[in-house]
Scaffold this motif. Structure first.
Motif, PDB file in Angstrom:
ATOM      1  N   SER A  17       0.633  -0.780   0.253  1.00  0.00           N
ATOM      2  CA  SER A  17      -0.211  -0.371  -0.024  1.00  0.00           C
ATOM      3  C   SER A  17       0.667   1.204   0.077  1.00  0.00           C
ATOM      4  O   SER A  17       0.345   2.491  -0.309  1.00  0.00           O
ATOM      5  CB  SER A  17      -0.565  -0.037   1.303  1.00  0.00           C
ATOM      6  N   PHE A  18       2.217   0.873   0.496  1.00  0.00           N
ATOM      7  CA  PHE A  18       3.002   1.993   0.281  1.00  0.00           C
ATOM      8  C   PHE A  18       3.035   2.472  -1.136  1.00  0.00           C
ATOM      9  O   PHE A  18       4.100   4.267  -1.448  1.00  0.00           O
ATOM     10  CB  PHE A  18       4.618   1.994   0.901  1.00  0.00           C
ATOM     11  N   GLU A  19       2.963   2.108  -1.935  1.00  0.00           N
ATOM     12  CA  GLU A  19       3.231   2.855  -3.645  1.00  0.00           C
ATOM     13  C   GLU A  19       2.447   4.917  -3.642  1.00  0.00           C
ATOM     14  O   GLU A  19       1.021   4.844  -3.088  1.00  0.00           O
ATOM     15  CB  GLU A  19       2.012   1.426  -4.560  1.00  0.00           C
ATOM     16  N   CYS A  20       2.917   4.738  -4.121  1.00  0.00           N
ATOM     17  CA  CYS A  20       2.637   5.602  -4.529  1.00  0.00           C
ATOM     18  C   CYS A  20       1.012   6.617  -5.132  1.00  0.00           C
ATOM     19  O   CYS A  20       0.511   7.582  -4.676  1.00  0.00           O
ATOM     20  CB  CYS A  20       3.743   6.820  -5.776  1.00  0.00           C
ATOM     21  N   ALA A  21       0.182   5.768  -5.595  1.00  0.00           N
ATOM     22  CA  ALA A  21      -1.535   5.683  -5.930  1.00  0.00           C
ATOM     23  C   ALA A  21      -2.667   6.744  -5.008  1.00  0.00           C
ATOM     24  O   ALA A  21      -1.488   8.062  -5.321  1.00  0.00           O
ATOM     25  CB  ALA A  21      -1.602   5.161  -5.981  1.00  0.00           C
ATOM     26  N   GLN A  22      -1.834   7.112  -3.627  1.00  0.00           N
ATOM     27  CA  GLN A  22      -2.561   7.986  -2.836  1.00  0.00           C
ATOM     28  C   GLN A  22      -1.157   8.906  -2.663  1.00  0.00           C
ATOM     29  O   GLN A  22      -2.120   9.569  -1.332  1.00  0.00           O
ATOM     30  CB  GLN A  22      -3.169   7.002  -1.977  1.00  0.00           C
ATOM     31  N   GLU A  23      -0.207   8.979  -2.714  1.00  0.00           N
ATOM     32  CA  GLU A  23       1.012   9.353  -2.050  1.00  0.00           C
ATOM     33  C   GLU A  23       0.837   9.287  -0.710  1.00  0.00           C
ATOM     34  O   GLU A  23       1.015  10.380   0.453  1.00  0.00           O
ATOM     35  CB  GLU A  23       0.728  11.135  -2.460  1.00  0.00           C
ATOM     36  N   SER A  24       0.487   8.023  -0.569  1.00  0.00           N
ATOM     37  CA  SER A  24       0.855   7.258   0.696  1.00  0.00           C
ATOM     38  C   SER A  24       1.826   8.043   2.058  1.00  0.00           C
ATOM     39  O   SER A  24       1.850   7.642   2.968  1.00  0.00           O
ATOM     40  CB  SER A  24       0.495   5.739   0.710  1.00  0.00           C
ATOM     41  N   CYS A  25       3.006   8.444   1.303  1.00  0.00           N
ATOM     42  CA  CYS A  25       4.239   8.591   2.304  1.00  0.00           C
ATOM     43  C   CYS A  25       4.282   9.794   3.065  1.00  0.00           C
ATOM     44  O   CYS A  25       4.558  10.296   3.323  1.00  0.00           O
ATOM     45  CB  CYS A  25       5.769   8.499   1.382  1.00  0.00           C
ATOM     46  N   GLY A  26       2.886  10.464   2.529  1.00  0.00           N
ATOM     47  CA  GLY A  26       3.028  11.741   3.209  1.00  0.00           C
ATOM     48  C   GLY A  26       3.676  13.229   2.350  1.00  0.00           C
ATOM     49  O   GLY A  26       2.840  14.144   2.975  1.00  0.00           O
ATOM     50  N   PHE A  27       4.289  13.050   1.375  1.00  0.00           N
ATOM     51  CA  PHE A  27       4.941  13.509   0.872  1.00  0.00           C
ATOM     52  C   PHE A  27       4.009  14.260  -0.547  1.00  0.00           C
ATOM     53  O   PHE A  27       3.871  13.214  -1.603  1.00  0.00           O
ATOM     54  CB  PHE A  27       6.812  13.528   0.665  1.00  0.00           C
ATOM     55  N   ARG A  28       4.396  15.112  -0.753  1.00  0.00           N
ATOM     56  CA  ARG A  28       3.724  15.270  -2.696  1.00  0.00           C
ATOM     57  C   ARG A  28       4.397  15.734  -3.642  1.00  0.00           C
ATOM     58  O   ARG A  28       5.316  16.568  -3.083  1.00  0.00           O
ATOM     59  CB  ARG A  28       2.640  16.532  -1.881  1.00  0.00           C
ATOM     60  N   GLY A  29       3.777  15.433  -4.544  1.00  0.00           N
ATOM     61  CA  GLY A  29       4.932  15.951  -5.978  1.00  0.00           C
ATOM     62  C   GLY A  29       5.981  15.314  -5.774  1.00  0.00           C
ATOM     63  O   GLY A  29       6.498  14.956  -5.536  1.00  0.00           O
ATOM     64  N   ASP A  30       6.713  16.536  -5.888  1.00  0.00           N
ATOM     65  CA  ASP A  30       8.431  15.986  -6.233  1.00  0.00           C
ATOM     66  C   ASP A  30       8.633  15.288  -5.205  1.00  0.00           C
ATOM     67  O   ASP A  30       9.854  14.772  -5.041  1.00  0.00           O
ATOM     68  CB  ASP A  30       9.111  17.270  -6.689  1.00  0.00           C
ATOM     69  N   GLU A  31       8.218  16.028  -3.883  1.00  0.00           N
ATOM     70  CA  GLU A  31       9.036  15.337  -2.673  1.00  0.00           C
ATOM     71  C   GLU A  31       8.474  13.679  -2.457  1.00  0.00           C
ATOM     72  O   GLU A  31       8.837  12.857  -1.421  1.00  0.00           O
ATOM     73  CB  GLU A  31       8.115  16.300  -1.125  1.00  0.00           C
TER      74      GLU A  31
END
Lengths: 255, 255
Positions: A17-31
DNA sequence: CGGAAACTTGAATTCCGTCAAGCGAGGTGG
DNA sequence: CCACCTCGCTTGACGGAATTCAAGTTTCCG
């Protein structure tokens, strides 16, 4: 842990689920670090990232992160809190959605606890993983080294506020700080105050009563409007900006 | 550049004066980057490191470092200084011998100028070189990442001082901060105040008069002794430490 | 609807900043 | 060497602004 309920730990599902689809890491865009994470790490490491749901007032005890971690705020607000021996509270730094907090020494209660100032969800990432990721990806490294110095400059500005500004100036400064860090679009003048008066006071080195009075004063001058207790509109950007930059000293004459 | 004389640039000799013998990089012990520099870089890069001699009051203008640099303090004191629109001065952060200051955005006068608070000599290292070095050497990387968070925590402590401490508490806190950062041995109670009263005031968010009065007060209570104007001895460590931690609020009752 | 918590308002107090004057060390030039 | 000046520091008196204390008022929950 002092809140009413223990924070709910939401483990990522096994299907990455850590995959980027929903920006699940908490960082947006480039980050966003989801994609590089996905490329560089195996499932076990990805699974090391947890999500915590916090209620207002919840403190993160050392047990919650025995190893150094990086917090990424998804929603809400967290702060580093410290108490003087007689109970006075200070909020040393705030982190809003999209920002991160590097607390590699929280276990040693070096200079404060991490506390949620509103209902908040945060991602926890082991610091080792974060560092390794930066080593592997030059682009991310550039972005995060830049961010680190931005945070330092933010801290400098805050020191300037606390050190030599009057309460009115601090509040004006704070309103802009919030607005910027919340990424309120340029043409929008209304936005929500995500934290309590008391927290504002503890962040700005004031008393809650003073915060209240200053809000009232700024409103009376037509610079802002308190739509509701936690909804603020800036009416006179220019005037407020001037105050934030120091146009309201204690007495006109000084050195 | 506002000082009386322009800073003297001392270029390293061609025979690799940057080599570690005299710890010429400005960092001591484990932190010394001379040897790894020597191993990893060629002469041209080593030569990019300059030494600057500054007089008290000298400001480093953007022209002095068109590219982002890392300052390493050899002797003296430097600070980041900011002025409000009406002239109030704040010192946002101090750097003492053996410490470094990362000003990668000084060119954009983001939040302050770098200024010398005493006769000072600093090493200038292009930031790119510094970063590259950290990438090449895992050990150094560990050390400097750790230092970066130490610096952040130092800033947090300072915010706590400014935000919710009384003048007396701030001064007590400051005395210990100086003592620690100057690496005064545990059993030595006397040490030199490296900066002026006015600078102390601007760092602590006070007036010079208040600094003077608080020193006098602490001395009268037998906590410290002002051997001379710039020579301080701590008499009662325990008592002073207590004050620093917040045992002297404005009025006994609060909240 | 009720109670608690957050916020606001008011009045009194105090402490630090302000202003002003005095002191002392260091530097300069006669 | 001393008179002089300057600058940093000290000391004193005073006032105002923010804190303190206390009592409302509103909001938000259950």
């Amino acid at each position: 842990m002092t809140g009413t309920t223990p924070p709910k730990i939401v483990s990522p599902a096994d299907n990455l689920s850590f995959e980027c689809a929903q920006e699940s890491c908490g960082f947006r865009g480039d980050e966003c670090i989801c994609r590089p994470m996905h490329n560089h790490f195996d499932k076990a490491q990805l699974r090391a990232a947890r999500t915590l749901e916090l209620n207002e007032g919840d403190q993160l005890a050392p047990e919650d992160f025995p190893e150094p971690v990086v917090f990424a705020v998804l929603t809400g607000v967290i702060a580093v809190e410290s108490h003087l021996s007689d109970g006075r509270r200070s909020l040393l730094t705030l982190r809003l959605p999209g920002e991160y907090l590097d607390m590699n020494r929280a276990d040693r209660h070096a200079s404060g606890e991490v506390v949620a100032l509103a209902p908040t969800s945060v991602k926890l990432l082991p610091r080792t993983v974060f560092e390794e990721l930066l080593l592997l990806d030059a682009n991310l490294r550039r972005i995060y080294w830049r961010r680190a110095t931005d945070i330092m400059h933010q801290q400098f500005d805050h020191s300037s506020d606390l050190g030599k500004k009057t309460p009115t100036e601090r509040m004006a400064s704070f309103i802009f700080e919030l607005r910027n860090r919340l990424n309120i679009p340029r043409f929008v003048e209304e936005f929500a105050l995500p934290i309590s008066r008391q927290s504002i006071a503890d962040y700005l080195g004031l008393r809650a009563e003073t915060v209240s009075r200053v809000f009232k004063g700024l409103e009376k001058e037509g610079l802002i409007k308190l739509v509701s207790k936690h909804q603020l509109a800036i009416i006179d950007f220019k005037g407020l900006r001037k105050i934030a930059n120091g146009s309201r000293p204690r007495l006109s004459n000084h050195r």
